[in-house]
Design a protein around this motif. Structure first.
Motif, mmCIF file in Angstrom:
data_model
loop_
_atom_site.group_PDB
_atom_site.id
_atom_site.type_symbol
_atom_site.label_atom_id
_atom_site.label_comp_id
_atom_site.label_asym_id
_atom_site.label_seq_id
_atom_site.Cartn_x
_atom_site.Cartn_y
_atom_site.Cartn_z
ATOM 1 N N UNK A 146 14.463 -46.957 51.320
ATOM 2 C CA UNK A 146 15.910 -47.174 51.218
ATOM 3 C C UNK A 146 16.416 -46.805 49.828
ATOM 4 N N UNK A 147 15.677 -47.195 48.810
ATOM 5 C CA UNK A 147 16.085 -46.901 47.438
ATOM 6 C C UNK A 147 16.079 -45.390 47.187
ATOM 7 N N UNK A 148 15.039 -44.710 47.636
ATOM 8 C CA UNK A 148 14.950 -43.256 47.459
ATOM 9 C C UNK A 148 16.127 -42.567 48.135
ATOM 10 N N UNK A 149 16.412 -42.940 49.372
ATOM 11 C CA UNK A 149 17.531 -42.335 50.097
ATOM 12 C C UNK A 149 18.862 -42.685 49.447
ATOM 13 N N UNK A 150 19.009 -43.936 49.011
ATOM 14 C CA UNK A 150 20.258 -44.355 48.373
ATOM 15 C C UNK A 150 20.528 -43.585 47.089
ATOM 16 N N UNK A 151 19.486 -43.404 46.280
ATOM 17 C CA UNK A 151 19.661 -42.674 45.026
ATOM 18 C C UNK A 151 19.906 -41.188 45.248
ATOM 19 N N UNK A 152 19.422 -40.645 46.358
ATOM 20 C CA UNK A 152 19.708 -39.239 46.665
ATOM 21 C C UNK A 152 21.188 -39.059 46.979
ATOM 22 N N UNK A 153 21.783 -40.050 47.610
ATOM 23 C CA UNK A 153 23.209 -39.980 47.961
ATOM 24 C C UNK A 153 24.103 -40.248 46.757
ATOM 25 N N UNK A 154 23.738 -41.291 45.988
ATOM 26 C CA UNK A 154 24.556 -41.724 44.859
ATOM 27 C C UNK A 154 23.688 -42.527 43.910
#
Length: 156
Positions: free
Chosen positions: A80-88
């Protein structure tokens, strides 16, 4: 039959314990000059909302709870953190162009207004991340005001 079930149970426990030794890297970077909070004045109420509902997955600084040490949970959270940081990623805010900032703010406002963010799985556990209608409106108003400030020409 009981012996097979007992052996199977012990094997599952052993596998679960062994999995605990394989933990993902923690998201615990320093707050740098590129962080949103170092780039602009964020009102305390908005900053509190961002800290409670956004920063764990959308910055380089995650606050971990005890259950984040459980293997399956830690892997899911890491994803979740990896995906979240990729978005913003608010920790890299200063490295973004004005156009990118405006677009990300627009996306953020839309996601929060639709109730898509924060994720239900996150706010289920983190009650402080549940945003009231008034908080959503306040965040949207700050975003609108901040976007307008980004569009103003810089005076020398």
């Amino acid at each position: 039959m009981k012996k097979i079930l007992r052996l199977g149970g012990l094997l599952l426990v052993a596998v679960f314990l062994a999995m605990q030794f394989f933990q993902p890297e923690r998201n615990s970077g320093e707050v740098t000059a590129a962080h949103l909070y170092r780039q602009t004045q964020v009102p305390p109420g908005v900053q509190r909302m961002l800290n409670n509902a956004c920063m764990d997955c959308h910055s380089n600084q995650t606050n971990y709870d005890w259950y984040h040490r459980l293997a399956l949970v830690s892997w899911l959270i890491s994803q979740h953190i990896t995906e979240g940081k990729q978005e913003l990623n608010f920790s890299e805010w200063g490295s973004l162009s004005v156009i990118d900032r405006i677009g990300l703010l627009e996306d953020m406002s839309g996601e929060v207004k639709r109730g898509a963010m924060p994720l239900k799985s996150y706010s289920f556990i983190h009650h402080e991340a549940r945003l009231s209608t008034a908080q959503v409106d306040s965040l949207a108003e700050w975003i609108r005001h901040y976007q307008e400030g980004l569009l103003l020409p810089v005076s020398e």
